[in-house]
Design a protein around this motif. Structure first.
Motif, PDB file in Angstrom:
ATOM      1  N   GLY A  32       0.834  -1.175   0.000  1.00 43.40           N
ATOM      2  CA  GLY A  32       0.000   0.000   0.000  1.00 43.40           C
ATOM      3  C   GLY A  32       0.880   1.240   0.000  1.00 43.40           C
ATOM      4  N   SER A  51      -4.414   0.970  -1.451  1.00 41.39           N
ATOM      5  CA  SER A  51      -3.853  -0.370  -1.501  1.00 41.39           C
ATOM      6  C   SER A  51      -3.263  -0.652  -2.882  1.00 41.39           C
ATOM      7  N   TRP A  52      -2.559  -1.771  -3.009  1.00 38.90           N
ATOM      8  CA  TRP A  52      -1.937  -2.139  -4.281  1.00 38.90           C
ATOM      9  C   TRP A  52      -2.988  -2.230  -5.391  1.00 38.90           C
ATOM     10  N   THR A  56      -8.795  -0.463  -1.756  1.00 39.21           N
ATOM     11  CA  THR A  56      -8.915   0.174  -0.441  1.00 39.21           C
ATOM     12  C   THR A  56      -8.299   1.564  -0.510  1.00 39.21           C
ATOM     13  N   GLY A 100       0.912  -4.476   2.580  1.00 32.78           N
ATOM     14  CA  GLY A 100      -0.513  -4.672   2.794  1.00 32.78           C
ATOM     15  C   GLY A 100      -1.320  -3.403   2.583  1.00 32.78           C
ATOM     16  N   VAL A 101      -2.407  -3.277   3.308  1.00 36.32           N
ATOM     17  CA  VAL A 101      -3.321  -2.152   3.130  1.00 36.32           C
ATOM     18  C   VAL A 101      -2.784  -0.905   3.819  1.00 36.32           C
TER      19      VAL A 101
END
Length: 122
Positions: A32, A51-52, A56, A100-101
């Motif tokens: 992220g 996010s990726w 998100t 991650g997020v």
């Protein structure tokens, strides 16, 4: 590993700027990305994160409806479109990468860019 932020400058209140953050040196697949800012005499604060996958996205309440974060994974670049700028948006803006997020806590981010200064005049 490098994160290079750019796009800052001086703008009048109500104006717009687009910040860019280019990543290099490794793959950020699955990471992220977040934007933070730090005004003189204040703590660094979360502005926005994505996010990726782009599924998100989070914004600080102070910028909701004015700022838009996006990313182009093919270019390893994340953007922050800032509209309706206010003098209180004046700060050094930093981009950062997190596994991650995106989260709001700066300490969870693994990589940081050098910052770009945004100054909004009244």
């Amino acid at each position: 590993v490098q994160l290079q932020a750019s796009g800052g400058g001086l703008v009048q209140a109500g104006g717009s700027l687009r910040l860019s953050c280019a990543a290099s040196g490794r793959s950020f697949s699955g990471y992220g990305m977040g934007w933070f800012r730090q005004a003189p005499g204040k703590e660094r604060e979360f502005v926005a994160g994505v996010s990726w996958s782009g599924g998100t996205i989070e914004y600080a309440d102070s910028v909701k409806g004015r700022f838009t974060i996006s990313r182009d994974n093919a270019k390893n670049t994340v953007y922050l479109q800032m509209n309706g700028l206010k003098p209180e948006d004046t700060a050094v803006y930093y981009c950062a990468a997190i596994p991650g997020v995106p989260r709001t806590q700066a300490t969870l981010y693994a990589y940081w860019g050098q910052g770009t200064l945004v100054t909004v005049s009244s």
